[in-house]
Design an enzyme around this catalytic site. Structure first.
Site, PDB file in Angstrom:
ATOM      1  N   ASP A 144      -0.799  27.490 -97.355  1.00 47.03           N
ATOM      2  CA  ASP A 144       0.294  27.449 -96.392  1.00 47.03           C
ATOM      3  C   ASP A 144       1.397  28.391 -96.859  1.00 47.03           C
ATOM      4  O   ASP A 144       1.559  28.629 -98.069  1.00 47.03           O
ATOM      5  CB  ASP A 144       0.855  26.028 -96.266  1.00 47.03           C
ATOM      6  CG  ASP A 144       1.767  25.890 -95.059  1.00 47.03           C
ATOM      7  OD1 ASP A 144       1.249  25.638 -93.947  1.00 47.03           O
ATOM      8  OD2 ASP A 144       2.996  26.056 -95.201  1.00 47.03           O
TER       9      ASP A 144
ATOM     10  N   TYR B  69      12.541  28.597 -92.503  1.00 45.26           N
ATOM     11  CA  TYR B  69      12.228  27.203 -92.820  1.00 45.26           C
ATOM     12  C   TYR B  69      13.123  26.685 -93.942  1.00 45.26           C
ATOM     13  O   TYR B  69      13.549  25.527 -93.928  1.00 45.26           O
ATOM     14  CB  TYR B  69      10.762  27.072 -93.228  1.00 45.26           C
ATOM     15  CG  TYR B  69       9.780  27.248 -92.109  1.00 45.26           C
ATOM     16  CD1 TYR B  69       9.392  26.172 -91.306  1.00 45.26           C
ATOM     17  CD2 TYR B  69       9.216  28.492 -91.831  1.00 45.26           C
ATOM     18  CE1 TYR B  69       8.485  26.332 -90.270  1.00 45.26           C
ATOM     19  CE2 TYR B  69       8.309  28.669 -90.802  1.00 45.26           C
ATOM     20  CZ  TYR B  69       7.949  27.579 -90.021  1.00 45.26           C
ATOM     21  OH  TYR B  69       7.045  27.747 -88.991  1.00 45.26           O
TER      22      TYR B  69
END
Length: 344
Positions: free
Chosen positions: A76, A151
Site C-alpha cells: 500500500d 493523506y
C-alpha cells in the site's frame, strides 16, 4: 543462454510488441475470492502487507487465474508514512485513517529507519521473484509524495484534497519539508525494491487533480522528478511508469518534467488527445474505465478494441484507467484478457 524476454518491461523501454502486454491495477485484491479468504486470516491490512508469505501469495494469485504479463507487489502507498512514524490504520469499510500531520508535528517523522522498517516488503518481492515465470515483469511501486502527503495532512482520503491544498498554501515551508522527507524515503524504498527483484517501478500520483498548473509543477512534477533522479543515481537503468491520475492537459508537462519512461493514463483521458499530445514513441499505459469492465458485454469489448487501435502507433501496455473495483465479475476479467491477448 540469453535471458527470456519480458514483453511488459520491453514495452516500457519503448519496444513495441505484437500485442499490448497486460496487467490490471489492483489486480491482487477484493474481487478475487482467494484474496478474501486470505484477508480473513489476518487481523489488519497492514499485517497482511508486512507478512511476506501471505503478501507474496496474494501478489501471485491473479497470475494463476489470468494470462497477465506482470505481477505488481501487494502493498500500500501508506507504508511510507507508517515507516516514518505516523500512526496509520485501516478501518474496515472506511479506508485509511492517519493521525493528521501539522507543521509543528513534522519533527516527529524520521526517515532514518524506513528501509529497515519495510524489510518485509523486500522479502515479499524476493519470494515473488523466485516463483514468477521468467517472461513476467515484476512491478514495484510507491505513492508519489504529493499523494501520500494528502493523506498525511488530512488523516484520510478526500474527494478534493482541500486540507492538503490549504496546508500547502498557508504553510509552504512545512509542505516543502514534508515533500522533501517523502522524496528521500520513497527513493530509498524504491532502490531497495529494485535490489529485491523489481523490474519496473510505478509512481502512483493518485491525486494529481484539483490543483492549478503552478502547484502541479511544485507539488507533483518536481518531487517525482527528484525521485526518478535519485533512484537512477543508484540504478542507472531504472524504469518508471508514472501514473498522474486526473492530470488531464498537464500530462505532457508531467512526462517532460519527471523523466518517466512510460505514462499511465486515467480513463477520463481521450485516446486521440493523449496520442496527439504525447511525444512520438512514448509508451502509454491504460486506459479502460473500471466500470466498463464491471458492466461487461459489447460496450466493454468495443472500448477495449478502440483503446488498442488508438494506441497502435506507439508502445502500449493495456490496463485500466484506475483500479479494478471489488464487484467486478471474474468472467469479465477473463474476457478482457482473451481480447487483449488473442484479438477476439
Amino acid at each position: 543462454m540469453s535471458p527470456v524476454a519480458k514483453p511488459l518491461l520491453a514495452t516500457v523501454r519503448r519496444e513495441r510488441q505484437g500485442r499490448p502486454p497486460l496487467w490490471i491495477m489492483r489486480q491482487a485484491g477484493r474481487y478475487l475470492p482467494e484474496y478474501r479468504a486470505i484477508r480473513e486470516t489476518v487481523g489488519t491490512f497492514l499485517e497482511l502487507c508486512y507478512t511476506p508469505e501471505l503478501a507474496a501469495e496474494v501478489t501471485l494469485q491473479p497470475l494463476r487465474r489470468f494470462e497477465l504479463d506482470a505481477a505488481i507487489l501487494f502493498s500500500d502507498i501508506l507504508v511510507i508514512p507508517d515507516a516514518l512514524g505516523q500512526t496509520v490504520r485501516f478501518e474496515h469499510g472506511e479506508g485509511p485513517r492517519l493521525e493528521p500531520i501539522t507543521p509543528d508535528g513534522l519533527g516527529r517523522l524520521n526517515a532514518d529507519g524506513v528501509v529497515e522498517h519495510l524489510a518485509p516488503v523486500f522479502e515479499t518481492l524476493r519470494r515473488v521473484k523466485a516463483d514468477l515465470a521468467p517472461d513476467k515483469t515484476l512491478i514495484g511501486f510507491c505513492g508519489s509524495p504529493w499523494t501520500v502527503a494528502t493523506y498525511m495532512v488530512a488523516g484520510r482520503g478526500s474527494p478534493d484534497q482541500a486540507a492538503a491544498r490549504i496546508f500547502a498554501l498557508r504553510h509552504p515551508e512545512a509542505m516543502a519539508q514534508l515533500l522533501d522527507l517523502l522524496v528521500d524515503a520513497s527513493a530509498a524504498y524504491l532502490i531497495a525494491q529494485l535490489d529485491a527483484g523489481a523490474d519496473v517501478l510505478q509512481l502512483f500520483e493518485s491525486w494529481a487533480m484539483n490543483i492549478d498548473e503552478r502547484q502541479f509543477a511544485q507539488l507533483v512534477i518536481e518531487p517525482n522528478r527528484r525521485i526518478v533522479e535519485a533512484v537512477r543515481a543508484a540504478v542507472p537503468d531504472a524504469a518508471f511508469i508514472g501514473f498522474p491520475r486526473g492530470a488531464a492537459g498537464l500530462v505532457p508537462a508531467y512526462v517532460a518534467g519527471t523523466g518517466v519512461n512510460a505514462v499511465g493514463l486515467d480513463y477520463m483521458m481521450p485516446i486521440a488527445t493523449a496520442d496527439a499530445s504525447l511525444p512520438a514513441g512514448l509508451p502509454v499505459q491504460g486506459n479502460l474505465d473500471p466500470l466498463r469492465l464491471l458492466a461487461g458485454g459489447e460496450q466493454m469489448e468495443a472500448r477495449i478494441e478502440a483503446i488498442i487501435a488508438g494506441f497502435a502507433g506507439r508502445p502500449h501496455i493495456f490496463n485500466l484507467g484506475h483500479g479494478i473495483v471489488p464487484e467486478t465479475p471474474i468472467g469479465h476479467v477473463e474476457r478482457l484478457v482473451e481480447i487483449v491477448r488473442r484479438g477476439r
